[in-house]
Design a protein around this motif. Structure first.
Motif, PDB file in Angstrom:
ATOM      1  N   GLY A  60       0.823  -1.208   0.000  1.00 56.16           N
ATOM      2  CA  GLY A  60       0.000   0.000   0.000  1.00 56.16           C
ATOM      3  C   GLY A  60       0.852   1.252   0.000  1.00 56.16           C
ATOM      4  O   GLY A  60       2.073   1.203  -0.179  1.00 56.16           O
ATOM      5  N   PRO A  61       0.233   2.390   0.249  1.00 52.89           N
ATOM      6  CA  PRO A  61       0.942   3.672   0.207  1.00 52.89           C
ATOM      7  C   PRO A  61       1.952   3.855   1.346  1.00 52.89           C
ATOM      8  O   PRO A  61       2.754   4.776   1.298  1.00 52.89           O
ATOM      9  CB  PRO A  61      -0.187   4.698   0.306  1.00 52.89           C
ATOM     10  N   ASP A  62       1.930   2.970   2.332  1.00 52.56           N
ATOM     11  CA  ASP A  62       2.877   3.058   3.438  1.00 52.56           C
ATOM     12  C   ASP A  62       4.148   2.257   3.166  1.00 52.56           C
ATOM     13  O   ASP A  62       4.961   2.051   4.056  1.00 52.56           O
ATOM     14  CB  ASP A  62       2.223   2.577   4.732  1.00 52.56           C
ATOM     15  N   SER A  63       4.340   1.803   1.912  1.00 59.63           N
ATOM     16  CA  SER A  63       5.495   0.992   1.541  1.00 59.63           C
ATOM     17  C   SER A  63       6.334   1.689   0.475  1.00 59.63           C
ATOM     18  O   SER A  63       5.822   2.449  -0.331  1.00 59.63           O
ATOM     19  CB  SER A  63       5.030  -0.359   0.988  1.00 59.63           C
ATOM     20  N   VAL A  64       7.638   1.377   0.512  1.00 59.99           N
ATOM     21  CA  VAL A  64       8.585   1.968  -0.424  1.00 59.99           C
ATOM     22  C   VAL A  64       9.504   0.863  -0.941  1.00 59.99           C
ATOM     23  O   VAL A  64       9.953   0.022  -0.158  1.00 59.99           O
ATOM     24  CB  VAL A  64       9.450   3.042   0.277  1.00 59.99           C
ATOM     25  N   VAL A  65       9.788   0.868  -2.241  1.00 63.65           N
ATOM     26  CA  VAL A  65      10.750  -0.077  -2.811  1.00 63.65           C
ATOM     27  C   VAL A  65      12.129   0.558  -2.772  1.00 63.65           C
ATOM     28  O   VAL A  65      12.316   1.687  -3.224  1.00 63.65           O
ATOM     29  CB  VAL A  65      10.371  -0.450  -4.262  1.00 63.65           C
ATOM     30  N   ARG A  66      13.075  -0.164  -2.197  1.00 64.61           N
ATOM     31  CA  ARG A  66      14.484   0.258  -2.195  1.00 64.61           C
ATOM     32  C   ARG A  66      15.179  -0.603  -3.247  1.00 64.61           C
ATOM     33  O   ARG A  66      15.370  -1.797  -3.046  1.00 64.61           O
ATOM     34  CB  ARG A  66      15.138   0.025  -0.829  1.00 64.61           C
TER      35      ARG A  66
END
Length: 66
Positions: free
Chosen positions: A52-58
């Motif tokens: 969801g919007p609380d996740s980030v791809v590194r």
């Protein structure tokens, strides 16, 4: 959101007391790097996720010259 195998998925804690979680993306099931992703956490647990919007791809650096 787009990711590749080997990238890390950072999921921010949503409530007080819940820490951020990080998992390695081991399989991309969507087209062109889109979710869902099969991820593996440090403890070995695997899950199928559509972040969801609380996740980030590194993204991992795949260029050995860099």
């Amino acid at each position: 959101m787009q990711a590749s195998v080997g990238d890390r998925l950072l999921m921010h804690g949503r409530t007080v007391g819940h820490e951020d979680r990080v998992a390695e993306i081991v399989e991309v099931l969507g087209s062109e790097g889109t979710p869902p992703y099969r991820v593996r956490f440090d403890d070995g647990h695997e899950a199928l996720m559509s972040p969801g919007p609380d996740s980030v791809v590194r993204h991992t650096d795949t260029d050995p010259a860099a």
